[in-house]
Design an enzyme around this catalytic site. Sequence first.
Site, mmCIF file in Angstrom:
data_model
loop_
_atom_site.group_PDB
_atom_site.id
_atom_site.type_symbol
_atom_site.label_atom_id
_atom_site.label_comp_id
_atom_site.label_asym_id
_atom_site.label_seq_id
_atom_site.Cartn_x
_atom_site.Cartn_y
_atom_site.Cartn_z
ATOM 1 N N GLU A 121 4.221 25.393 -2.207
ATOM 2 C CA GLU A 121 4.725 24.028 -1.971
ATOM 3 C C GLU A 121 3.532 23.106 -1.742
ATOM 4 O O GLU A 121 2.547 23.525 -1.137
ATOM 5 C CB GLU A 121 5.589 23.985 -0.699
ATOM 6 N N LYS A 123 1.326 20.583 0.224
ATOM 7 C CA LYS A 123 1.228 20.345 1.666
ATOM 8 C C LYS A 123 1.126 18.834 1.892
ATOM 9 O O LYS A 123 0.100 18.221 1.612
ATOM 10 C CB LYS A 123 0.016 21.064 2.249
ATOM 11 N N ASP A 125 0.684 15.295 3.562
ATOM 12 C CA ASP A 125 -0.150 14.792 4.652
ATOM 13 C C ASP A 125 0.648 13.746 5.427
ATOM 14 O O ASP A 125 0.515 12.546 5.196
ATOM 15 C CB ASP A 125 -1.408 14.162 4.043
ATOM 16 N N TYR A 233 11.086 21.659 4.470
ATOM 17 C CA TYR A 233 10.560 22.911 3.914
ATOM 18 C C TYR A 233 10.952 24.157 4.699
ATOM 19 O O TYR A 233 10.541 25.258 4.365
ATOM 20 C CB TYR A 233 9.039 22.851 3.791
ATOM 21 N N LYS A 322 -6.328 24.411 1.387
ATOM 22 C CA LYS A 322 -6.668 22.980 1.475
ATOM 23 C C LYS A 322 -7.509 22.526 0.280
ATOM 24 O O LYS A 322 -8.333 23.278 -0.224
ATOM 25 C CB LYS A 322 -7.456 22.699 2.767
ATOM 26 N N CYS A 416 -22.512 -19.068 6.357
ATOM 27 C CA CYS A 416 -21.914 -18.340 5.233
ATOM 28 C C CYS A 416 -23.021 -17.706 4.382
ATOM 29 O O CYS A 416 -23.964 -18.404 3.975
ATOM 30 C CB CYS A 416 -21.079 -19.289 4.382
ATOM 31 N N CYS A 419 -22.905 -19.775 0.804
ATOM 32 C CA CYS A 419 -23.207 -21.201 0.624
ATOM 33 C C CYS A 419 -23.949 -21.819 1.812
ATOM 34 O O CYS A 419 -24.353 -22.976 1.756
ATOM 35 C CB CYS A 419 -21.918 -21.985 0.376
ATOM 36 N N CYS A 434 -15.814 -19.151 6.503
ATOM 37 C CA CYS A 434 -16.787 -20.143 6.074
ATOM 38 C C CYS A 434 -16.032 -21.455 5.908
ATOM 39 O O CYS A 434 -14.953 -21.478 5.318
ATOM 40 C CB CYS A 434 -17.383 -19.689 4.735
ATOM 41 N N CYS A 440 -18.114 -23.886 -1.571
ATOM 42 C CA CYS A 440 -18.701 -22.539 -1.487
ATOM 43 C C CYS A 440 -18.372 -21.795 -2.778
ATOM 44 O O CYS A 440 -17.205 -21.651 -3.143
ATOM 45 C CB CYS A 440 -18.125 -21.808 -0.273
HETATM 46 N N1 5U1 Z 1 5.184 22.428 2.587
HETATM 47 C C1 5U1 Z 1 4.990 22.911 3.820
HETATM 48 N N2 5U1 Z 1 4.280 22.311 4.748
HETATM 49 N N3 5U1 Z 1 4.342 23.113 5.835
HETATM 50 C C2 5U1 Z 1 3.782 22.967 7.071
HETATM 51 N N4 5U1 Z 1 5.500 24.072 4.261
HETATM 52 C C3 5U1 Z 1 5.094 24.223 5.530
HETATM 53 N N5 5U1 Z 1 5.331 25.186 6.407
HETATM 54 C C4 5U1 Z 1 4.815 25.079 7.643
HETATM 55 C C5 5U1 Z 1 4.032 23.955 7.998
HETATM 56 C C6 5U1 Z 1 3.434 23.840 9.360
HETATM 57 O O1 5U1 Z 1 5.036 26.035 8.574
HETATM 58 C C7 5U1 Z 1 5.846 27.172 8.228
HETATM 59 C C8 5U1 Z 1 5.126 28.161 7.398
HETATM 60 C C9 5U1 Z 1 6.252 27.780 9.520
#
Ligand code: 5U1
Length: 679
Positions: A121, A123, A125, A233, A322, A416, A419, A434, A440
């Site tokens: 899957e 990950k 952010d 997830y 990562k 500035c 100018c 400015c 300017c």
């Molecule tokens: N896609 C995904 N992100 N994530 C973060 N799956 C997933 N699973 C996680 C975490 C912390 O933890 C499980 C494996 C328990």
Amino acid sequence: MGGPDKKVIAEVERLRREIEEHNYRYFVLDAPTIPDAEYDRLMQRLRELEAAHPELITPDSPTQRVGATPAGEFRPVRHSRPMLSLDNAFSEEDVTAFGKRVADRLRANGVNVKEIPFVGEPKIDGAAVSLRYEEGKLVLGATRGDGTVGEDVTHNIRTIRGVPLRLRTRKPPAVLEVRGEVFMPKKAFEELNRRAAERGEKVFANPRNAAAGSLRQLDPSVTARRQLDVFFYGVGETEGWRLPGTQSGILEALQELGLKTSPDWELLDGIQGCLTYYDTIAKKRPDLPYDIDGVVYKVNDLEWQRVLGFVARAPRWAIAHKFPAQEELTIVRRVEFQVGRTGALTPVARLEPVFVGGVTVSNATLHNFDELRRKDVREGDYVIVRRAGDVIPEIVSVVLEKRPPDARIVELPTRCPVCGSEVQRLEGEAVARCVGGLSCAAQRKESLRHFASRRAMDIEGLGTELIDQLVESGLVKTPADLYALEVEQLQGLERMGEKSAKKLKDALEKSKQTTLAKFLYALGIREVGEATANTLAEHFGSLEALMDADETQLQEVPDVGPVVASRVRAFFQEPHNRQVIADLIARGVNWPVPVRPKASSHPFSGKTFVLTGTLSTMTRDEAKERLMSVGAKVTSSVTRNTDYVIVGENPGSKAAKASQLGVPCLSEEEWLHWMQNGR
Ligand code: 5U1
């Protein structure tokens, strides 16, 4: 007194199911089956019925996403099952070692397979959350916190349109806790930061912080505007739910229940399958509309997961692989100030070039002077720069331990840099400017860039470099000068042949035919963005009327407060600006005169309105002003003499009263449509 009859109750329930199904198709499957207008009609009908029968309103109705602000702080929530974290792998070797550990442990427990099936899957952010559904209804949304105790952010989670308030099943489990990641799409993040910087407010360092910050807003209407999204997830506590035997089964079951999962997960064959998946997702990464920082591999079989167990807070059956850092360490050589269209000085750090997120970065924005001070960036400092997707690289923080003794504090220039005019910073404003105005060169260039841009005069082919040349050669001082350029003059510029010079001349000719709103926007009046330019054009109908308006008249326009009114007035009072406008018109810039119904001929003229509930696009006072501007009357209570009731979110008893008396209710959208187009 009887309550609503069975037919109404059935219609309300049918509408809710239908809307939920369309939400599912739109937000979860990304495959809507009806046009937006049809969806809006369903919502409107539901709102009307709920307004007429408030006793039928339930917290899980699709109309009830944005509720009241909770009192005080966020309540701590103990997770019924801990929210785990993941071990990280940074190289192929790390992933191979993980695969070997898994295979060895399974073998030691009597499981003998050649290729272990994994699920991969992306990950995301973002900010990890846990949502609890009881009898199919969303009852709790919590942040991860330290994995054991998080914070109750239910009121904000409810505003995320991809989160169902009810599970999509007629036989919901008694308890289903789901885990996922709330995120802010890249586009929403950039827009949020752009607006924050413009107002001199603190900007978010990255979409992850923006998502986490948005979840921790006390006012849910703020979160609702932040355009958060979510992918689920995994599961926590469940009761009365048949747990699938595999991770892939869980993902499918969640999606079926209306809980959106990543469209990019895959079933993988052994560690080699994992490594191929990593490459596939890495290639996709720049085109994804959200940030990801790697991929996650999970042993697919849940029984094998149980056998493998945990070390501390991380499962032995999963790992995060990562991507290389999008943050890198580098040195600030110097800080320079760029001058924008309105004279605003933006500090830009010139960096020791560094390879980050796939490109070499040598400049990073610091947004405004306060941001530079907050981060305490000095020339010579070691800093962490971040580059995510198409987002402008920026300095995340200074590494204080590495600060050299001769690091130089950056002062705001008093003159500035372009100018030499004075730089002013008004009381209470984060932005320093400015004062040179159009004398300017930097402001002139930026004003011309804005004037020519697509949403303004849309002059095709008039790009940054050409504008620089036109200004530096002295050929163009004001936007009106553009329309006096001759092909021969253009041909004299660098990289300009006869053909491109003629093409530009044609584009200039074409741009002369515009609209009043676009023209106003193109003028670059401070505080007048596209939306305000539109309302000003709509309200005044002609440039002359707008130019003659005093501040009181300007403030009669919806969305125009004292600040905007004074900026508009000041702009049109400035003789130089009046001259440029006259020159533009003399050189052929024109727009159609709008055919607008006179106040007395507007269908709402003479009608009596009552407003109830919260409007999403304006305040009640603004709505009142707009109604009055077409000759309508606004009163506070519903009587037989009321012609229409405009119903916003969470309407009060007035909507019910209207229905009792047979007074027609209008949604905000219907009302605005009729305001503009007539009935
Ligand atoms: N896609 C995904 N992100 N994530 C973060 N799956 C997933 N699973 C996680 C975490 C912390 O933890 C499980 C494996 C328990």
